[in-house]
Motif scaffolding. Structure first.
Motif, mmCIF file in Angstrom:
data_model
loop_
_atom_site.group_PDB
_atom_site.id
_atom_site.type_symbol
_atom_site.label_atom_id
_atom_site.label_comp_id
_atom_site.label_asym_id
_atom_site.label_seq_id
_atom_site.Cartn_x
_atom_site.Cartn_y
_atom_site.Cartn_z
ATOM 1 N N SER A 67 65.399 41.512 40.790
ATOM 2 C CA SER A 67 65.332 41.053 39.351
ATOM 3 C C SER A 67 66.829 40.194 39.077
ATOM 4 N N THR A 68 67.787 40.667 39.506
ATOM 5 C CA THR A 68 69.252 40.092 39.260
ATOM 6 C C THR A 68 69.195 38.685 39.853
ATOM 7 N N LEU A 69 68.352 38.633 41.181
ATOM 8 C CA LEU A 69 68.384 37.321 41.968
ATOM 9 C C LEU A 69 67.434 36.357 41.193
ATOM 10 N N ILE A 70 66.697 36.971 40.389
ATOM 11 C CA ILE A 70 65.629 36.190 39.765
ATOM 12 C C ILE A 70 66.283 35.497 38.587
ATOM 13 N N ASP A 71 67.141 36.232 37.855
ATOM 14 C CA ASP A 71 68.148 35.767 36.924
ATOM 15 C C ASP A 71 68.995 34.757 37.287
ATOM 16 N N GLN A 72 69.548 34.941 38.501
ATOM 17 C CA GLN A 72 70.496 34.041 38.874
ATOM 18 C C GLN A 72 69.691 32.495 39.358
ATOM 19 N N GLN A 110 77.498 38.093 43.801
ATOM 20 C CA GLN A 110 78.496 38.843 43.206
ATOM 21 C C GLN A 110 77.778 39.333 42.065
ATOM 22 N N ALA A 111 76.833 38.742 41.331
ATOM 23 C CA ALA A 111 76.258 39.347 40.289
ATOM 24 C C ALA A 111 75.253 40.477 40.711
ATOM 25 N N VAL A 112 74.929 40.514 41.715
ATOM 26 C CA VAL A 112 74.131 41.541 42.385
ATOM 27 C C VAL A 112 75.049 42.875 42.587
ATOM 28 N N VAL A 113 76.135 42.514 43.055
ATOM 29 C CA VAL A 113 76.993 43.727 43.451
ATOM 30 C C VAL A 113 77.765 44.259 42.174
ATOM 31 N N ALA A 158 74.178 42.627 50.411
ATOM 32 C CA ALA A 158 73.175 41.780 49.533
ATOM 33 C C ALA A 158 72.373 40.794 50.644
ATOM 34 N N LYS A 159 73.159 40.035 51.060
ATOM 35 C CA LYS A 159 72.741 39.078 52.151
ATOM 36 C C LYS A 159 71.920 39.537 53.127
ATOM 37 N N ASN A 160 72.336 40.712 53.829
ATOM 38 C CA ASN A 160 71.465 41.355 54.878
ATOM 39 C C ASN A 160 70.389 41.654 54.387
ATOM 40 N N ARG A 161 70.055 42.276 53.019
ATOM 41 C CA ARG A 161 68.904 42.635 52.667
ATOM 42 C C ARG A 161 67.791 41.673 52.404
ATOM 43 N N ILE A 162 68.574 40.338 52.002
ATOM 44 C CA ILE A 162 67.530 39.537 51.795
ATOM 45 C C ILE A 162 67.131 38.804 53.266
ATOM 46 N N LYS A 163 67.768 38.996 54.147
ATOM 47 C CA LYS A 163 67.402 38.600 55.707
ATOM 48 C C LYS A 163 66.194 39.527 56.070
ATOM 49 N N VAL A 164 66.401 40.822 55.730
ATOM 50 C CA VAL A 164 65.076 41.570 56.081
ATOM 51 C C VAL A 164 63.856 41.167 55.075
ATOM 52 N N TRP A 165 64.027 40.583 53.911
ATOM 53 C CA TRP A 165 62.900 40.508 53.086
ATOM 54 C C TRP A 165 62.290 39.258 53.893
#
Length: 234
Positions: free
Chosen positions: A7-12, A29-32, A48-55
């Motif tokens: 949801s935070t990344l969608i806002d970004q 940074q907003a996610v953190v 956060a970047k690693n989690r997106i890589k998994v996605w």
């Protein structure tokens, strides 16, 4: 945690903090900050970047299966349904695509979030690759350059349209109908470890915060008590 990350990344994205292929540093940074403030989880931007890589891995593997095989994706259950009749063919497919083996009948809880965040990058990337391959067979330099530009424009337009449709569906899914008091009470009262006063207090809070209630419903039973207490203390 995944729900807050998505949801935070969608806002970004809405705030323009996403370049082609990756988010800008302020988005991470907003996610953190969000995870620290809402869940008390201290992470770094790399997490956060690693989690997106998994996605992205989930999305690439499942999309290839949906596109190039007959195996069925159940959009309601958010999983690839591999029945006994398909088991032999599935094993053959996994021999050539070992990354796929982990997805047999495995529910991807946040699949809609993943599609909203990842699909546009993959569409543009695949389009660029296809354009390069087609451009390699164009003998005339001038017409080749023109064709490449047109293909890129067409592919980008398709990607943007696809993302817009996916994003619309995502936003609808992120705004489910408001639950009634009976549903909230039934779910909260089944959380083991809450006394009567805490149940009533939690019901009152969740009636005013649909996202927190939706997260409560998706959590495993062993984590629901911690989530309710965390919400009541914030």
């Amino acid at each position: 945690m995944d729900a807050i990350l998505a949801s935070t990344l969608i806002d970004q994205i809405n705030e323009g903090n996403k370049a082609e292929g990756d988010f800008k540093p302020q988005a991470y940074q907003a996610v953190v900050d969000k995870l620290r403030n809402e869940l008390g989880i201290f992470i770094m931007m790399d997490h956060a970047k690693n989690r997106i890589k998994v996605w992205k891995k989930h999305h690439a593997t499942i999309t290839d299966i949906q596109t190039y095989t007959k195996f069925t994706w159940n959009d309601e259950k958010k999983m690839l349904e591999i029945g006994m009749n398909d088991f032999a063919q599935w094993n053959e497919y996994c021999k050539d695509n070992p990354n796929a083996s982990a997805y047999m009948n495995k529910r991807i809880e946040n699949w809609d979030d993943i599609c909203a965040l990842v699909s546009v990058d993959r569409a543009i990337g695949d389009g660029a690759l296809e354009t390069e391959n087609q451009g390699a067979h164009i003998s005339d330099a001038t017409s080749g350059e023109s064709s490449i530009k047109k293909l890129k424009r067409d592919r980008l337009a398709d990607a943007v349209t696809s993302f817009a449709e996916t994003f619309k569906e995502y936003m609808i899914s992120r705004n489910p109908p408001k639950p009634d008091s009976k549903e909230v009470y039934d779910v909260v009262s089944r959380v083991v470890g809450l006394d009567r006063y805490e149940v009533l207090k939690a019901v009152k809070r969740f009636l005013n915060n649909i996202e927190e209630f939706e997260m409560l419903k998706t959590l495993p039973e062993s984590e629901k008590l911690d989530w309710v207490i965390l919400c009541l203390q914030s």
